[in-house]
Scaffold this motif. Structure first.
Motif, PDB file in Angstrom:
ATOM      1  N   GLU A 220     101.367  61.474 -18.657  1.00  0.00           N
ATOM      2  CA  GLU A 220     100.747  62.794 -18.486  1.00  0.00           C
ATOM      3  C   GLU A 220     101.329  63.570 -17.312  1.00  0.00           C
ATOM      4  O   GLU A 220     101.397  64.801 -17.354  1.00  0.00           O
ATOM      5  CB  GLU A 220      99.228  62.634 -18.293  1.00  0.00           C
ATOM      6  N   ALA A 221     101.738  62.862 -16.260  1.00  0.00           N
ATOM      7  CA  ALA A 221     102.365  63.560 -15.124  1.00  0.00           C
ATOM      8  C   ALA A 221     103.675  64.199 -15.604  1.00  0.00           C
ATOM      9  O   ALA A 221     103.972  65.361 -15.288  1.00  0.00           O
ATOM     10  CB  ALA A 221     102.621  62.580 -13.982  1.00  0.00           C
ATOM     11  N   ILE A 222     104.432  63.444 -16.418  1.00  0.00           N
ATOM     12  CA  ILE A 222     105.691  63.983 -16.954  1.00  0.00           C
ATOM     13  C   ILE A 222     105.388  65.154 -17.898  1.00  0.00           C
ATOM     14  O   ILE A 222     106.034  66.208 -17.854  1.00  0.00           O
ATOM     15  CB  ILE A 222     106.487  62.869 -17.685  1.00  0.00           C
ATOM     16  N   GLU A 223     104.357  64.965 -18.724  1.00  0.00           N
ATOM     17  CA  GLU A 223     103.938  66.026 -19.658  1.00  0.00           C
ATOM     18  C   GLU A 223     103.585  67.310 -18.890  1.00  0.00           C
ATOM     19  O   GLU A 223     104.004  68.413 -19.266  1.00  0.00           O
ATOM     20  CB  GLU A 223     102.711  65.516 -20.446  1.00  0.00           C
ATOM     21  N   ALA A 224     102.862  67.147 -17.773  1.00  0.00           N
ATOM     22  CA  ALA A 224     102.463  68.314 -16.969  1.00  0.00           C
ATOM     23  C   ALA A 224     103.690  68.985 -16.345  1.00  0.00           C
ATOM     24  O   ALA A 224     103.804  70.209 -16.325  1.00  0.00           O
ATOM     25  CB  ALA A 224     101.483  67.886 -15.878  1.00  0.00           C
ATOM     26  N   SER A 225     104.606  68.156 -15.851  1.00  0.00           N
ATOM     27  CA  SER A 225     105.811  68.688 -15.217  1.00  0.00           C
ATOM     28  C   SER A 225     106.591  69.557 -16.208  1.00  0.00           C
ATOM     29  O   SER A 225     107.057  70.649 -15.871  1.00  0.00           O
ATOM     30  CB  SER A 225     106.651  67.501 -14.718  1.00  0.00           C
ATOM     31  N   VAL A 226     106.692  69.070 -17.442  1.00  0.00           N
ATOM     32  CA  VAL A 226     107.456  69.785 -18.469  1.00  0.00           C
ATOM     33  C   VAL A 226     106.701  71.040 -18.937  1.00  0.00           C
ATOM     34  O   VAL A 226     107.256  72.133 -18.990  1.00  0.00           O
ATOM     35  CB  VAL A 226     107.707  68.838 -19.673  1.00  0.00           C
ATOM     36  N   LEU A 227     105.418  70.870 -19.252  1.00  0.00           N
ATOM     37  CA  LEU A 227     104.648  71.985 -19.826  1.00  0.00           C
ATOM     38  C   LEU A 227     104.520  73.161 -18.862  1.00  0.00           C
ATOM     39  O   LEU A 227     104.587  74.310 -19.266  1.00  0.00           O
ATOM     40  CB  LEU A 227     103.228  71.519 -20.171  1.00  0.00           C
ATOM     41  N   PHE A 228     104.323  72.826 -17.559  1.00  0.00           N
ATOM     42  CA  PHE A 228     104.051  73.901 -16.598  1.00  0.00           C
ATOM     43  C   PHE A 228     105.228  74.168 -15.678  1.00  0.00           C
ATOM     44  O   PHE A 228     105.117  74.951 -14.735  1.00  0.00           O
ATOM     45  CB  PHE A 228     102.760  73.579 -15.818  1.00  0.00           C
ATOM     46  N   ASP A 229     106.357  73.480 -15.937  1.00  0.00           N
ATOM     47  CA  ASP A 229     107.578  73.683 -15.173  1.00  0.00           C
ATOM     48  C   ASP A 229     107.333  73.497 -13.661  1.00  0.00           C
ATOM     49  O   ASP A 229     107.690  74.338 -12.849  1.00  0.00           O
ATOM     50  CB  ASP A 229     108.127  75.092 -15.487  1.00  0.00           C
ATOM     51  N   VAL A 230     106.697  72.389 -13.349  1.00  0.00           N
ATOM     52  CA  VAL A 230     106.345  72.055 -11.958  1.00  0.00           C
ATOM     53  C   VAL A 230     107.008  70.714 -11.624  1.00  0.00           C
ATOM     54  O   VAL A 230     106.907  69.782 -12.425  1.00  0.00           O
ATOM     55  CB  VAL A 230     104.801  71.948 -11.821  1.00  0.00           C
ATOM     56  N   LEU A 307     102.546  53.199 -13.579  1.00  0.00           N
ATOM     57  CA  LEU A 307     102.484  54.511 -12.944  1.00  0.00           C
ATOM     58  C   LEU A 307     103.728  54.738 -12.080  1.00  0.00           C
ATOM     59  O   LEU A 307     104.360  55.795 -12.111  1.00  0.00           O
ATOM     60  CB  LEU A 307     101.221  54.530 -12.075  1.00  0.00           C
ATOM     61  N   ASP A 308     104.077  53.704 -11.333  1.00  0.00           N
ATOM     62  CA  ASP A 308     105.239  53.758 -10.458  1.00  0.00           C
ATOM     63  C   ASP A 308     106.523  53.935 -11.282  1.00  0.00           C
ATOM     64  O   ASP A 308     107.381  54.760 -10.956  1.00  0.00           O
ATOM     65  CB  ASP A 308     105.274  52.449  -9.655  1.00  0.00           C
ATOM     66  N   ILE A 309     106.624  53.153 -12.365  1.00  0.00           N
ATOM     67  CA  ILE A 309     107.827  53.232 -13.224  1.00  0.00           C
ATOM     68  C   ILE A 309     107.966  54.655 -13.784  1.00  0.00           C
ATOM     69  O   ILE A 309     109.047  55.238 -13.786  1.00  0.00           O
ATOM     70  CB  ILE A 309     107.753  52.204 -14.391  1.00  0.00           C
ATOM     71  N   ALA A 310     106.842  55.207 -14.241  1.00  0.00           N
ATOM     72  CA  ALA A 310     106.886  56.539 -14.866  1.00  0.00           C
ATOM     73  C   ALA A 310     107.364  57.600 -13.867  1.00  0.00           C
ATOM     74  O   ALA A 310     108.207  58.435 -14.191  1.00  0.00           O
ATOM     75  CB  ALA A 310     105.510  56.903 -15.419  1.00  0.00           C
ATOM     76  N   TYR A 311     106.831  57.570 -12.638  1.00  0.00           N
ATOM     77  CA  TYR A 311     107.248  58.559 -11.634  1.00  0.00           C
ATOM     78  C   TYR A 311     108.739  58.408 -11.332  1.00  0.00           C
ATOM     79  O   TYR A 311     109.461  59.393 -11.221  1.00  0.00           O
ATOM     80  CB  TYR A 311     106.410  58.435 -10.350  1.00  0.00           C
ATOM     81  N   LYS A 312     109.191  57.147 -11.204  1.00  0.00           N
ATOM     82  CA  LYS A 312     110.605  56.927 -10.870  1.00  0.00           C
ATOM     83  C   LYS A 312     111.510  57.401 -12.021  1.00  0.00           C
ATOM     84  O   LYS A 312     112.535  58.040 -11.775  1.00  0.00           O
ATOM     85  CB  LYS A 312     110.849  55.453 -10.540  1.00  0.00           C
ATOM     86  N   CYS A 313     111.127  57.095 -13.251  1.00  0.00           N
ATOM     87  CA  CYS A 313     111.945  57.538 -14.401  1.00  0.00           C
ATOM     88  C   CYS A 313     111.980  59.069 -14.474  1.00  0.00           C
ATOM     89  O   CYS A 313     113.016  59.652 -14.799  1.00  0.00           O
ATOM     90  CB  CYS A 313     111.388  56.985 -15.708  1.00  0.00           C
ATOM     91  N   ALA A 314     110.848  59.694 -14.176  1.00  0.00           N
ATOM     92  CA  ALA A 314     110.800  61.160 -14.242  1.00  0.00           C
ATOM     93  C   ALA A 314     111.762  61.773 -13.232  1.00  0.00           C
ATOM     94  O   ALA A 314     112.413  62.780 -13.505  1.00  0.00           O
ATOM     95  CB  ALA A 314     109.383  61.640 -13.976  1.00  0.00           C
ATOM     96  N   VAL A 315     111.861  61.171 -12.068  1.00  0.00           N
ATOM     97  CA  VAL A 315     112.764  61.688 -11.032  1.00  0.00           C
ATOM     98  C   VAL A 315     114.220  61.494 -11.467  1.00  0.00           C
ATOM     99  O   VAL A 315     115.052  62.386 -11.295  1.00  0.00           O
ATOM    100  CB  VAL A 315     112.467  61.019  -9.664  1.00  0.00           C
ATOM    101  N   VAL A 316     114.522  60.349 -12.097  1.00  0.00           N
ATOM    102  CA  VAL A 316     115.887  60.096 -12.598  1.00  0.00           C
ATOM    103  C   VAL A 316     116.224  61.103 -13.701  1.00  0.00           C
ATOM    104  O   VAL A 316     117.320  61.660 -13.753  1.00  0.00           O
ATOM    105  CB  VAL A 316     116.010  58.636 -13.130  1.00  0.00           C
ATOM    106  N   GLY A 317     115.272  61.365 -14.580  1.00  0.00           N
ATOM    107  CA  GLY A 317     115.462  62.353 -15.663  1.00  0.00           C
ATOM    108  C   GLY A 317     116.366  61.848 -16.769  1.00  0.00           C
ATOM    109  O   GLY A 317     116.493  60.642 -16.982  1.00  0.00           O
ATOM    110  N   GLY A 318     116.999  62.779 -17.483  1.00  0.00           N
ATOM    111  CA  GLY A 318     117.871  62.430 -18.613  1.00  0.00           C
ATOM    112  C   GLY A 318     117.119  61.589 -19.631  1.00  0.00           C
ATOM    113  O   GLY A 318     115.957  61.855 -19.956  1.00  0.00           O
TER     114      GLY A 318
END
Ligand code: NDP
Ligand code: MG
Length: 387
Positions: A220-230, A307-318
């Motif tokens: 959901e954090a990744i979803e929010a980042s994408v949906l609201f461009d934050v 939770l930790d894995i998701a945040y780290k993957c989001a920062v890596v991107g791609g």
């Protein structure tokens, strides 16, 4: 009257959406319904809503439904498989598609719906985690809207309203914490039954397990980042066991906006389907005095490794987030099937992510390839544990 298709009509979100639609009078017309394998429920939905087309996962079930429709002189067209989902997502007269299938299955029909100029009410968060920026770019080019159905994102969307996005200081994404937030139970000993007993929400099995590992909040954090461009560093998770504050947004001047209601998915579903209008209230109205207290805690990233894995993957991107989400789907299924333990879920996801060579790509097929690679690799890692 708004013409709708529902992908995942037999699931938790699909059923709640149809219950809401049945209560409104002549406001929505159901043109298409897509299900997986629950054909008995789909038959009931066909009888009630008379869609022009339906789809199921297997050809065998499609033939059964076809015969059943013919016997009743229903003119409903019947499709199956991935192509069937796409057919339902792209029916000509449909204006809005509710995407409520679970997992990566939702990606291609979502893209097809956007490419066919449909607005989307989106519950299927995994597709945004896989290919969020591509989807949002495509939606912008097509001038169609992607409206959140996820309760937190519906809350954020409502809190932002017409504010200038530049003035968003932080998004405070609330989480119930799931069944194990306060529990001292050893994660190794958690059974499927324990993990399916969510304290505040009744949902499909996959998201219920994701809520127990807190992977759901990572997604959901990744979803929010994408949906609201934050960016991810402006998205903070707050544990809120009562699930009454569905999320908050803090603005540059220190103002914090929150959206509250009793926990009931009917509200975010109906808001996404009715937007920009607000319809009647079909849920229990909120009485704060009976709720009594609203609590907020910091999340524990060490206890909830997903939770930790998701945040780290989001920062890596791609392709990192697509790979993480696919590995998680396989790990959750294996946990539900009794093949691995609850604490193996983050271990499997981490191993798959560690083995992946991330690529930055604008090609959706490359993302799908990464997803398939992650599934195969996760299966291999699980086989090492299981056999
Ligand atoms: P469910 O498991 O209850 O429902 C999933 C739906 O997808 C079912 O209709 C199922 O069909 C269908 N489906 C599964 N695989 C396929 C396939 N290969 N082809 C066609 N249809 C398929 O899930 P939920 O409703 O709980 O969740 C759906 C999505 O919404 C998820 O992405 C979840 O994260 C998100 N979400 C859910 C919330 C909730 O409260 N439930 C809250 C916020 C977001 P069948 O049952 O007939 O096999
Ligand atoms: Mg949610």
């Amino acid at each position: 009257m708004k013409n709708l298709s529902i992908l995942g009509s037999t699931g938790s979100i699909g059923v709640q959406a149809l219950d809401f639609i049945a209560k409104t009078k002549n406001e929505f017309k159901i043109c298409g319904l897509a299900a997986g394998s629950n054909i008995e429920l789909l038959k009931k939905q066909i009888s009630k809503f008379k869609p022009s087309a339906v789809s199921v996962f297997s050809q065998d079930n499609a033939e059964k439904i076809q015969k059943w429709c013919k016997d009743r002189k229903y003119k409903t067209k019947v499709f199956f498989g991935e192509d069937g989902l796409i057919k339902i997502a792209t029916i000509k007269e449909v204006e809005t598609v509710l995407s409520a299938v679970v997992g990566a299955t939702g990606l291609q029909p979502l893209v097809a719906a956007i490419d066919s100029d449909k607005n989307v009410a989106l519950a299927n968060k995994e597709s945004l985690v896989m290919a969020g920026s591509l989807i949002m770019k495509r939606a912008k080019e097509k001038n169609v809207s992607v409206l959140p159905v996820d309760s937190e994102h519906s809350a954020i969307f409502q809190c932002i309203g017409k504010e200038n996005k530049k003035s968003i200081k932080r998004i405070l994404l609330t989480a119930s914490g799931g069944p194990f937030y306060k529990s001292n139970k050893n994660f190794e000993d958690i059974t499927v039954e324990d993990a399916l007993a969510h304290p505040t929400w009744k949902m499909g099995k996959k998201i219920t397990i994701d809520s127990a590992t807190l992977m759901n909040k990572g997604l959901e954090a990744i979803e929010a980042s994408v949906l609201f461009d934050v960016p991810m560093d402006k998205i903070e998770i707050v544990i809120h066991p009562q699930s009454v504050v569905h999320s908050m947004v803090e603005f540059s001047d220190g103002c914090v906006m929150a959206q509250l209601s009793n926990p009931d998915m009917t509200l975010p579903i109906q808001y996404a389907l009715s937007y920009p209008e607000r319809k009647n209230c079909y849920i229990k109205r909120l009485d704060l005095t009976s709720v009594g207290k609203l609590e907020f805690f910091k999340p524990d990233f060490k206890k909830f490794k997903c939770l930790d894995i998701a945040y780290k993957c989001a920062v890596v991107g791609g392709t990192a987030t697509a790979v993480m989400s696919a590995a998680n789907e396989i790990a959750v299924k294996s946990f539900l099937d009794g093949k691995i333990k609850f604490n193996d879920i983050p271990e499997i996801v981490q191993k798959v992510v560690n083995n992946h060579k991330v690529i930055k790509t604008k090609d959706i097929n490359k993302i799908i390839q990464a997803d398939l690679w992650a599934r195969k690799t996760a299966e291999e890692k699980i086989a090492e544990i299981f056999f």
